[in-house]
Write a protein that holds these residues in place. Structure first.
Motif, PDB file in Angstrom:
ATOM      1  N   PHE A 195       0.810  -1.226   0.000  1.00 29.77           N
ATOM      2  CA  PHE A 195       0.000   0.000   0.000  1.00 29.77           C
ATOM      3  C   PHE A 195       0.840   1.272   0.000  1.00 29.77           C
ATOM      4  O   PHE A 195       0.353   2.343   0.295  1.00 29.77           O
TER       5      PHE A 195
ATOM      6  N   LYS B  13       2.851   4.369  -1.706  1.00 28.18           N
ATOM      7  CA  LYS B  13       2.380   5.245  -2.792  1.00 28.18           C
ATOM      8  C   LYS B  13       2.711   4.657  -4.178  1.00 28.18           C
ATOM      9  O   LYS B  13       1.878   4.644  -5.070  1.00 28.18           O
TER      10      LYS B  13
ATOM     11  N   VAL C  69       0.412   1.834  -4.948  1.00 33.76           N
ATOM     12  CA  VAL C  69      -0.967   2.310  -5.101  1.00 33.76           C
ATOM     13  C   VAL C  69      -1.132   3.015  -6.452  1.00 33.76           C
ATOM     14  O   VAL C  69      -2.130   2.818  -7.147  1.00 33.76           O
TER      15      VAL C  69
ATOM     16  N   TYR D  23      -2.312   0.920  -9.143  1.00 34.63           N
ATOM     17  CA  TYR D  23      -3.700   0.435  -9.192  1.00 34.63           C
ATOM     18  C   TYR D  23      -4.617   1.424  -9.921  1.00 34.63           C
ATOM     19  O   TYR D  23      -5.798   1.138 -10.132  1.00 34.63           O
TER      20      TYR D  23
ATOM     21  N   THR E 150      -8.162  -5.042  -7.711  1.00 27.81           N
ATOM     22  CA  THR E 150      -6.835  -4.671  -7.216  1.00 27.81           C
ATOM     23  C   THR E 150      -6.311  -5.637  -6.156  1.00 27.81           C
ATOM     24  O   THR E 150      -5.115  -5.864  -6.063  1.00 27.81           O
TER      25      THR E 150
ATOM     26  N   GLY F  67      -4.971   1.546   4.178  1.00 29.47           N
ATOM     27  CA  GLY F  67      -5.451   1.831   2.820  1.00 29.47           C
ATOM     28  C   GLY F  67      -5.729   3.303   2.562  1.00 29.47           C
ATOM     29  O   GLY F  67      -6.381   3.628   1.564  1.00 29.47           O
TER      30      GLY F  67
ATOM     31  N   PHE G   4      -4.563   4.561  -0.829  1.00 29.38           N
ATOM     32  CA  PHE G   4      -5.394   3.849  -1.810  1.00 29.38           C
ATOM     33  C   PHE G   4      -6.770   4.519  -1.891  1.00 29.38           C
ATOM     34  O   PHE G   4      -7.265   4.866  -2.972  1.00 29.38           O
TER      35      PHE G   4
END
Ligand code: HEM
Length: 452
Positions: free
Chosen positions: A100, A102, A105, A108, A146, A383, A386
């Motif tokens: 998770f 940066k 993320v 994703y 994801t 998260g 995210f």
């Protein structure tokens, strides 16, 4: 008396808790108890100082563990990081965090864009929807893709349905009350669904293991990472965390997005300014990561929606050793509750707290314990990056193609059991280019946010 207090409380918990603080101050005991371990009533502690005391000290303030039937699949599924304490919690967190960061993320974003595009293609102007349902399907699609690398409407369907059933049963008060040995009891169904989830996720892990190098989803990353001493997650931990991340990762964002769309539809000027910002930067295209960082009003809108309606509005912790909170001496096993919702409404921190003013974020910079939608300290939401990116992408895309109008006289009732949500959010989807207007609405929402 306690029962009566409790009935009164649950008729409108948000109002009851606001009244509790108005009458008894920043730290007080509720008159009834929900937990056998706090026979004198749970202590409610509000504001940055108590948030800091409770959230920064995970040694003393422990996560509450659910109590599904012991030695069953239902219990094994509660192996996820959110339920753990002490060294086991720290170790699992270390293993999960890298997926998770940066950089990961950012990777994703493409999936988030694709799933949002599919939703927008299904909608048409004039359609009336219950927005909370639409946003739940959207964020489910995003986590299924994801986290697991699956498509919700294709191979991810079965797992998605099982996890939804599990979620409903886990949140069901009946599952804790109806004796487990009765046929068809919710607790039995929870165990049966948990067994099927275990089998399905185990099969998925086996498939992934065969092609780990090519996969970029969160579960594949969790299977690859290991601690400095080489420790990896066990299969049981992988299965528990898969279930937990699904649970933690979509209903929260779905509610936050629904509240943001609600607030925008009730504030046409902000909506119009935001559309200008987004269109000016993106010219009808999905956003790049770089562009997202330039959308300052969008960030203000999301921060403000999370301030007014934090999906997790209250959380309780159990104390693991004697501790003083305010003027209360708590013994081990007792509980204390803090509130994101009530902290975010303190006028000293946020002048005119019940007003939706995204522009306040251009000039304020609250401390980590003054603004806590994602909590703070050693158990802060894994998260958060995210979720922020997901919400920005979704809103930036939706607002370039559609406008949203909460239907006239809609009853919008904010309730909270586990999450702060509105069961119904009747919205008409309109074509972009329509003048932005709003209609009068009803429900307890009019007491929770100033709609002038
Ligand atoms: C708007 C969306 C979200 C909000 C408001 C939110 C909020 C929170 C909060 C307040 C906590 C602390 C809970 C506690 O102490 O009991 C938390 C924990 C957590 N969240 Fe989120 N969350 C969001 C989205 C997500 C997403 C998308 C994921 C992952 C895909 C996620 C994963 C987690 C995990 C794993 C924890 C447990 C951390 C720990 O115990 O160490 N959350 N979240």
């Amino acid at each position: 008396l306690a029962l009566w207090e409790m009935i009164k409380f649950f008729r409108d918990p948000l109002v009851s808790l606001q009244r509790q603080v108005a009458n008894h101050g920043m730290v007080s005991r509720l008159d009834f108890t929900l937990s056998r371990s706090s026979p004198q009533g749970i202590v409610l502690a509000i504001g940055p100082e108590y948030n800091q005391q409770v959230l920064s000290d995970s040694k003393v303030f422990h996560a509450l563990s659910p109590s599904p039937p012991p030695d069953t699949a239902a219990q094994r599924l509660t192996q996820g990081v959110v339920y753990l304490n002490g060294e086991h919690h720290r170790q699992q967190r270390r293993l999960i965090m890298p997926a998770f960061h940066k950089k990961e993320v950012d990777g994703y974003a493409e999936d988030m864009i694709a799933v949002t595009q599919q939703l927008m293609d299904r909608w048409h102007p004039g359609q009336r929807v219950n927005m909370i349902e639409e946003m739940t399907v959207l964020t489910m699609g995003i986590v299924i893709k994801t986290l697991f690398g699956l498509e919700l409407d294709k191979n991810g369907h079965a797992l998605g349905n099982l996890l939804e059933e599990w979620l409903a049963l886990s949140n069901s008060i009946l599952a804790n009350v109806v004796p487990q040995n009765l046929p068809y009891s919710p607790a039995r169904r929870l165990v049966a669904v948990s067994e099927r989830i275990e089998v399905t996720v185990r099969e998925l892990l086996a498939q992934k293991r065969a092609q780990l190098d090519e996969s970029r989803d969160v579960m594949s990353m969790l299977m690859k990472t290991h601690d400095e001493d080489g420790t990896q997650m066990t299969d049981a931990e992988l299965i528990g965390n898969a279930t937990l991340l699904y649970l933690a990762g979509h209903e929260t964002s779905a509610n936050a997005l629904t509240w943001a769309l609600f607030l925008l539809s009730q504030h046409p000027k902000v909506m119009a300014d935001l559309v200008d910002e987004v269109e000016g930067e993106l010219h009808g295209n999905p956003p790049t990561i770089e562009q997202l960082s330039r959308l300052k009003l969008l960030e203000g809108v999301i921060n403000e929606a999370l301030r007014l309606f934090p999906p997790l509005s209250f959380i309780s912790k159990t104390v693991s050793q004697p501790v003083r909170v305010g003027h209360y001496d708590l013994s081990a096993g007792e509980s204390v509750m803090i509130s994101h919702f009530l902290t975010h409404r303190l006028p000293d921190l946020y002048p005119q707290p019940n007003r939706f003013m995204p522009e306040r974020w251009f000039s304020i910079d609250p401390s980590p314990y003054e603004y806590i939608p994602f909590s703070a300290g050693p158990r802060r939401c894994i998260g958060a990056t995210f979720a922020m990116m997901e919400m920005k992408i979704v809103l930036a895309m939706l607002l370039q193609r559609y406008r949203f109008l909460v239907i006239r006289n809609a009853q919008v009732q904010a309730s909270f059991l586990f999450l702060l949500r509105a069961r119904q959010m009747p919205i008409e989807i309109q074509a972009a280019g329509q003048p932005v207007r709003r209609e009068a609405i009803r429900g307890n929402i009019v007491n929770l946010v100033e709609l002038t």
